[in-house]
Each structure stands twice: as C-alpha cells, then as structure tokens.
Scaffold this active site. Structure first.
Site, PDB file in Angstrom:
ATOM      1  N   ASP A  30       0.867  -1.174   0.171  1.00  0.00           N
ATOM      2  CA  ASP A  30       0.056   0.095  -0.020  1.00  0.00           C
ATOM      3  C   ASP A  30       0.868   1.174   0.004  1.00  0.00           C
ATOM      4  O   ASP A  30       2.076   1.177   0.753  1.00  0.00           O
ATOM      5  CB  ASP A  30      -0.954  -0.015   1.268  1.00  0.00           C
ATOM      6  CG  ASP A  30      -2.116   0.853   1.039  1.00  0.00           C
ATOM      7  OD1 ASP A  30      -3.234   0.432   0.997  1.00  0.00           O
ATOM      8  OD2 ASP A  30      -2.106   2.143   1.047  1.00  0.00           O
ATOM      9  N   ASN A  86     -12.620  -3.365   2.870  1.00  0.00           N
ATOM     10  CA  ASN A  86     -13.769  -2.176   2.921  1.00  0.00           C
ATOM     11  C   ASN A  86     -14.748  -2.232   1.843  1.00  0.00           C
ATOM     12  O   ASN A  86     -14.433  -2.494   0.714  1.00  0.00           O
ATOM     13  CB  ASN A  86     -12.936  -0.928   3.067  1.00  0.00           C
ATOM     14  CG  ASN A  86     -11.791  -0.639   3.892  1.00  0.00           C
ATOM     15  OD1 ASN A  86     -12.294  -1.139   5.392  1.00  0.00           O
ATOM     16  ND2 ASN A  86     -10.779  -0.025   3.579  1.00  0.00           N
ATOM     17  N   GLN A  93     -14.665   2.376   1.223  1.00  0.00           N
ATOM     18  CA  GLN A  93     -13.954   1.816   0.079  1.00  0.00           C
ATOM     19  C   GLN A  93     -13.731   2.955  -0.804  1.00  0.00           C
ATOM     20  O   GLN A  93     -14.499   3.746  -1.183  1.00  0.00           O
ATOM     21  CB  GLN A  93     -14.670   0.716  -0.546  1.00  0.00           C
ATOM     22  CG  GLN A  93     -13.993   0.266  -1.477  1.00  0.00           C
ATOM     23  CD  GLN A  93     -14.705  -0.883  -2.525  1.00  0.00           C
ATOM     24  OE1 GLN A  93     -15.970  -1.022  -2.189  1.00  0.00           O
ATOM     25  NE2 GLN A  93     -14.086  -1.367  -3.626  1.00  0.00           N
ATOM     26  N   HIS A  99     -10.243  -5.527  -3.020  1.00  0.00           N
ATOM     27  CA  HIS A  99      -8.799  -5.814  -2.437  1.00  0.00           C
ATOM     28  C   HIS A  99      -8.781  -6.176  -1.033  1.00  0.00           C
ATOM     29  O   HIS A  99      -9.771  -5.635  -0.207  1.00  0.00           O
ATOM     30  CB  HIS A  99      -8.097  -4.602  -2.768  1.00  0.00           C
ATOM     31  CG  HIS A  99      -8.556  -3.319  -2.097  1.00  0.00           C
ATOM     32  ND1 HIS A  99      -9.555  -2.553  -3.006  1.00  0.00           N
ATOM     33  CD2 HIS A  99      -8.359  -2.588  -1.189  1.00  0.00           C
ATOM     34  CE1 HIS A  99      -9.955  -1.305  -2.252  1.00  0.00           C
ATOM     35  NE2 HIS A  99      -9.324  -1.332  -1.017  1.00  0.00           N
ATOM     36  N   HIS A 101      -6.876  -5.831   2.377  1.00  0.00           N
ATOM     37  CA  HIS A 101      -5.873  -5.190   3.145  1.00  0.00           C
ATOM     38  C   HIS A 101      -5.373  -6.209   4.116  1.00  0.00           C
ATOM     39  O   HIS A 101      -6.142  -7.113   4.750  1.00  0.00           O
ATOM     40  CB  HIS A 101      -6.245  -4.135   4.032  1.00  0.00           C
ATOM     41  CG  HIS A 101      -6.649  -2.789   3.174  1.00  0.00           C
ATOM     42  ND1 HIS A 101      -6.073  -1.805   3.113  1.00  0.00           N
ATOM     43  CD2 HIS A 101      -8.258  -2.755   2.608  1.00  0.00           C
ATOM     44  CE1 HIS A 101      -6.717  -0.896   2.555  1.00  0.00           C
ATOM     45  NE2 HIS A 101      -8.137  -1.387   2.153  1.00  0.00           N
TER      46      HIS A 101
HETATM   47  P1  AMP Z   1      -9.861   1.257   0.293  1.00  0.00           P
HETATM   48  O1  AMP Z   1      -9.792   2.701   1.067  1.00  0.00           O
HETATM   49  O2  AMP Z   1     -10.163   0.257   1.085  1.00  0.00           O
HETATM   50  O3  AMP Z   1     -10.404   1.308  -0.949  1.00  0.00           O
HETATM   51  O4  AMP Z   1      -8.252   1.116   0.192  1.00  0.00           O
HETATM   52  C1  AMP Z   1      -7.493   1.694  -0.882  1.00  0.00           C
HETATM   53  C2  AMP Z   1      -6.245   1.424  -0.721  1.00  0.00           C
HETATM   54  O5  AMP Z   1      -5.306   1.933  -1.966  1.00  0.00           O
HETATM   55  C3  AMP Z   1      -5.651   2.638   0.384  1.00  0.00           C
HETATM   56  O6  AMP Z   1      -5.083   2.165   1.501  1.00  0.00           O
HETATM   57  C4  AMP Z   1      -4.735   3.464  -0.503  1.00  0.00           C
HETATM   58  O7  AMP Z   1      -3.309   4.106   0.282  1.00  0.00           O
HETATM   59  C5  AMP Z   1      -4.253   2.388  -1.503  1.00  0.00           C
HETATM   60  N1  AMP Z   1      -3.533   3.080  -2.674  1.00  0.00           N
HETATM   61  C6  AMP Z   1      -4.251   3.666  -3.493  1.00  0.00           C
HETATM   62  N2  AMP Z   1      -3.470   3.961  -4.772  1.00  0.00           N
HETATM   63  C7  AMP Z   1      -2.533   3.217  -4.677  1.00  0.00           C
HETATM   64  C8  AMP Z   1      -1.268   2.653  -5.609  1.00  0.00           C
HETATM   65  N3  AMP Z   1      -1.236   3.446  -6.771  1.00  0.00           N
HETATM   66  N4  AMP Z   1      -0.452   1.804  -5.092  1.00  0.00           N
HETATM   67  C9  AMP Z   1      -0.574   1.303  -3.876  1.00  0.00           C
HETATM   68  N5  AMP Z   1      -1.859   1.497  -2.922  1.00  0.00           N
HETATM   69  C10 AMP Z   1      -2.590   2.546  -3.539  1.00  0.00           C
END
Ligand code: AMP
Ligand code: ZN
Length: 113
Positions: A30, A86, A93, A99, A101
């Site tokens: 992440d 999420n 989300q 995805h 985590h």
């Molecule tokens: P969510 O809020 O559950 O949808 O999680 C999305 C996650 O994606 C967050 O923890 C972000 O920090 C992560 N994220 C967004 N863009 C990227 C990226 N390009 N590479 C890695 N993680 C990312």
C-alpha cells in the site's frame, strides 16, 4: 477497466511494489501503509467490490482467501495479522477494485475505527 488504478498496476501500466504474483492474483504494498506491513491482495479480474461478486467468482474468491496465508508467510507475519475488506460508502472503500488489506507487524486493536 481502463480507468481503474489497480487494473493499471495489474497490467504494469503503473508501477506497484509487488509482494506476490501469480496468474490469478496480485499482492502489492500500500502507498500509505497503516502498519509496518500493509499489502493489498487483489484478483486480476476486475470486480468492483464484495457487493459485485457473481456466483461465477466464488472459486476465484476462495482461491484469493486461500493465498492470504502464503502472502503473509512471505512477509514474515508469523505472529498473526489482520485482513480487512472495505466495501461501499459506509465501509470507506476508496478504490473500486476488490482488495484485501493485509496488515501486520504491529498489535491491532478492536473495535476498528
Ligand atoms: P480502500 O480505502 O479500502 O479502498 O483502500 C484503498 C487503498 O489503496 C488505500 O489504502 C490506498 O492507500 C491504496 N492505494 C491507492 N492507490 C495506490 C497505489 N497506486 N499503489 C498502492 N496503493 C494504493
Ligand atoms: Zn480494476
């Protein structure tokens, strides 16, 4: 999905810090880690969220879940870890590609925020 950031990481259009990859799933670190180890594990097939899972995805999701322990072991999470999915507005989300985590290397608390 041409406008999906995780699909772009899967297709290597944008770089990801990859922790595990096979023909069906990808795990990458992440960008904003919430624990010393914070990896996202995604199916390579674009599924928007848990709310968008079709019956035909059941085997793929079973596979995804079954690989969590291998990704965790590869990252040295022998003392345990937390997985979070999420989902939707109330689930906070932010990226609309399903995805998991995977968080570890610190003691988690309950209830979550
Ligand atoms: P969510 O809020 O559950 O949808 O999680 C999305 C996650 O994606 C967050 O923890 C972000 O920090 C992560 N994220 C967004 N863009 C990227 C990226 N390009 N590479 C890695 N993680 C990312
Ligand atoms: Zn996607």
């Amino acid at each position: 999905m041409s406008d999906c950031i995780f699909c772009k990481i899967i297709s290597k259009e944008i770089p990801g810090n990859i922790a595990y990859e096979d023909d069906r799933i990808l795990a990458f670190h992440d960008l904003e880690p919430q624990a010393p180890v914070h990896v996202l594990i995604v199916p390579k097939k674009h599924i928007a969220s848990l709310d968008d899972v079709a019956q035909e995805d059941a085997e793929l999701l079973g596979y995804l879940m079954s690989k969590v322990k291998d990704v965790a072991a590869g990252l040295g999470l022998e003392n345990g870890y937390r997985v979070v999915i999420n989902t939707g507005e109330d689930g906070f989300q932010t990226v609309k590609h399903l995805h998991i985590h995977l968080l570890g290397k610190r003691k988690m608390t309950w209830p979550p925020g």
